[in-house]
Design an enzyme around this catalytic site. Structure first.
Site, PDB file in Angstrom:
ATOM      1  N   GLN A 110       0.574  -1.083   0.292  1.00 52.53           N
ATOM      2  CA  GLN A 110      -0.056  -0.162  -0.064  1.00 52.53           C
ATOM      3  C   GLN A 110       1.154   1.714  -0.077  1.00 52.53           C
ATOM      4  O   GLN A 110       0.439   2.215  -0.279  1.00 52.53           O
ATOM      5  CB  GLN A 110      -0.678  -0.311   1.576  1.00 52.53           C
ATOM      6  CG  GLN A 110      -2.542   1.116   1.268  1.00 52.53           C
ATOM      7  CD  GLN A 110      -3.608   0.173   0.430  1.00 52.53           C
ATOM      8  OE1 GLN A 110      -3.319  -0.861   0.347  1.00 52.53           O
ATOM      9  NE2 GLN A 110      -4.014   1.119  -0.477  1.00 52.53           N
ATOM     10  N   LYS A 125      -2.631  -0.785   6.677  1.00 55.66           N
ATOM     11  CA  LYS A 125      -3.444  -1.392   5.993  1.00 55.66           C
ATOM     12  C   LYS A 125      -3.396  -2.432   7.024  1.00 55.66           C
ATOM     13  O   LYS A 125      -3.617  -1.980   8.442  1.00 55.66           O
ATOM     14  CB  LYS A 125      -3.216  -3.250   5.797  1.00 55.66           C
ATOM     15  CG  LYS A 125      -4.112  -3.376   4.575  1.00 55.66           C
ATOM     16  CD  LYS A 125      -4.829  -3.204   3.062  1.00 55.66           C
ATOM     17  CE  LYS A 125      -5.461  -3.510   2.697  1.00 55.66           C
ATOM     18  NZ  LYS A 125      -5.580  -3.653   1.345  1.00 55.66           N
ATOM     19  N   ASP A 165     -11.646  -4.224   2.131  1.00 53.05           N
ATOM     20  CA  ASP A 165     -10.874  -4.997   1.517  1.00 53.05           C
ATOM     21  C   ASP A 165     -11.970  -6.451   1.316  1.00 53.05           C
ATOM     22  O   ASP A 165     -13.427  -6.360   1.377  1.00 53.05           O
ATOM     23  CB  ASP A 165      -9.545  -5.174   2.490  1.00 53.05           C
ATOM     24  CG  ASP A 165      -8.571  -5.768   1.080  1.00 53.05           C
ATOM     25  OD1 ASP A 165      -7.935  -4.903   0.346  1.00 53.05           O
ATOM     26  OD2 ASP A 165      -8.596  -6.813   0.682  1.00 53.05           O
TER      27      ASP A 165
HETATM   28  N1  GLU Z   1      -8.403  -2.214  -0.413  1.00 53.66           N
HETATM   29  C1  GLU Z   1      -8.342  -0.791  -1.385  1.00 53.66           C
HETATM   30  C2  GLU Z   1      -6.542  -1.554  -1.733  1.00 53.66           C
HETATM   31  O1  GLU Z   1      -6.099  -2.864  -1.651  1.00 53.66           O
HETATM   32  C3  GLU Z   1      -8.421   0.061  -1.167  1.00 53.66           C
HETATM   33  C4  GLU Z   1      -7.651   1.133  -0.286  1.00 53.66           C
HETATM   34  C5  GLU Z   1      -7.984   2.303   0.374  1.00 53.66           C
HETATM   35  O2  GLU Z   1      -9.184   2.827  -0.034  1.00 53.66           O
HETATM   36  O3  GLU Z   1      -7.798   2.561   1.511  1.00 53.66           O
HETATM   37  O4  GLU Z   1      -5.575  -0.677  -2.073  1.00 53.66           O
END
Ligand code: GLU
Length: 450
Positions: A110, A125, A165
């Site tokens: 991320q 996360k 997610d």
């Molecule tokens: N879970 C999503 C990702 O893997 C979105 C995360 C978000 O919108 O903060 O990027």
């Protein structure tokens, strides 16, 4: 250069049993080699050693009462990995496979994904080993409230902004938002992926899947190709897969597969999107139900997949969109795809390909969009939701969609020009990792040793 091995050995020794995290770290570290060699400032400031270590890890107990009145206990996680570029940002995953290593790999990815969006967001996360499958609506609410009863003290609109997610969609975000509001006495954009009725952004639901297809479109355009009229395979059947299929239809392509953890559907005439949405979003049923309404489609349970292969990737196709989960696509699957003429892969899931699979994709020089670049449209649109919340406005569907498409184009251009700068123009793994890393690393140096 020994540093990849050294850093991995250090991670294995100090954070044992976190295989997914070592995998994510190895891929990034391999790519960074030429950058580190060329620019000594990153070694001097020990950026590698610092960036693989989360700024803060919050592990907590979640206890809640199920419908029978029995006490249930789950593990809760929020790993706040890096805040050089903005408030921590990243989704929450509720799935029985969740453990510290899974959340850590997701949080690590991320950082670079969020950096690539060029928006001000750090990387984080979180999630739980809670299994939403088969739970009643009341149990989902109870769990979400219990989860937030600890998480609320660590997050905030300018501190850490979670989202969805796997296993966390609009329903779960709603229950968690309600609990956050009650405990903090604040009505703020502390979560993204909210309902449109109370602070959500248009296009957020569709954004990851749409972005994945935009990314494929830009990769292909550069080679004078397009998705129009082309047969495509998609794995998964959650939010990302559904909106990937939807956007493929918009662009005139023919998506013929989808899958869940029990098996896959091959619908030669094209996946029936309305039926899929009804099954997964309304009835919350397994994919095996699909063939009852579409008898011409074929359902293959995973027990019938040929040994070591994912049946989705054994269907002849022009492009493939892995949108299920980590490590769903291995070396055999890449071989099958290449043998069957696939020329484009755009990853909707996080780290869906094993490291060996990634290496072969890169070697093959087909269009390969790694997840941290290709699926960044979701988190980018989350940041657009934060922008709208902060200014107390909301933008039209067309406006947000146009911004999303532009962001995906910029990510593609950034990854491909960076890849070219380091002498491997088709290697978007290298390009995305270096471009994502460089911005975070420079920010860390400028902000001093904190
Ligand atoms: N879970 C999503 C990702 O893997 C979105 C995360 C978000 O919108 O903060 O990027």
């Amino acid at each position: 250069m020994p540093y990849v091995k050294e850093v991995l050995d250090y991670l294995k020794r100090t954070s044992p049993a976190q295989n997914e995290f070592y995998q994510a770290a190895e891929e990034v570290l391999e790519s960074l080699r030429p950058l580190i060699l060329q620019y000594p400032k990153y070694a001097k400031h020990k950026i590698i050693e610092r960036i693989v270590e989360p700024e803060r890890q919050i592990l907590f107990r979640v206890n809640w009462l199920d419908d029978k009145g029995e006490i249930q206990v789950n593990k809760g996680y929020r790993i706040e990995f890096n805040s050089a570029l903005g408030p921590y940002k990243g989704g929450l995953r509720f799935h029985p496979s969740v453990n510290a290593g899974v959340i850590k790999f997701l949080g690590f990815e991320q950082i670079f994904k969020n950096s690539l969006t060029a928006l001000q967001i750090g990387g984080a996360k979180g999630g739980s080993d809670f299994d939403p499958k088969g739970k009643s609506d009341n149990e989902i609410m109870k769990f979400c409230q219990a989860f937030m009863s600890e998480l609320f003290r660590h997050i905030g609109a300018n501190t850490d902004v979670p989202a969805g997610d796997i296993g966390v969609g609009a329903r779960e975000i709603g229950y968690m938002f309600g609990m956050y509001k009650k405990l903090s006495n604040r009505y703020e954009g502390v979560l993204t992926g909210k309902s449109l009725k109370w602070g959500g952004s248009l296009v957020r639901t569709e954004a990851t899947g749409y972005g994945v297809v935009y990314f494929a479109k830009y990769m292909l355009e550069d080679r004078g190709e397009s998705l129009e009229g082309k047969k495509c395979v998609v794995s998964g059947s959650g939010n990302v897969a559904i909106h990937t299929i939807e956007k493929l239809y918009h662009l005139g392509a023919l998506p013929v597969t989808c899958s869940d953890s029990n098996g896959m559907i091959y619908d030669e005439e094209g996946v029936d999107l309305e039926l899929l949405k009804e099954l997964k979003e309304v009835r919350r049923e397994r994919l095996s139900e699909y063939v009852k309404a579409r008898p011409n489609a074929k359902y293959t349970p995973i027990e019938e997949y040929s040994h070591g292969c994912n049946a989705v990737y054994n269907i002849q196709c022009f492009a493939a969109f892995p949108c299920a989960t980590q490590n769903e696509l291995n070396l055999n699957d890449v071989k099958n795809l290449l043998k069957n003429g696939c020329v484009c892969v755009s990853e909707g899931a996080n780290m869906p390909s094993t490291l060996e699979a990634v290496h072969l994709f890169v070697e093959s020089k087909i269009c390969y969009g790694p997840g941290k670049a290709a699926n960044a449209g979701g988190v980018a649109t989350s940041q657009l939701e934060m922008q709208q919340n902060a200014s107390m406005t909301s933008w039209s569907f067309e406006e947000v969609d146009a911004k999303l498409a532009q962001i995906m184009k910029n990510i593609y251009l950034n990854a491909s020009t960076t890849a070219a700068e380091f002498g491997e123009p088709t290697n978007l793994v290298l390009g995305a990792n270096i471009a994502g890393f460089r911005k975070v690393a420079d920010a860390m140096i400028e902000q001093g040793l904190v």
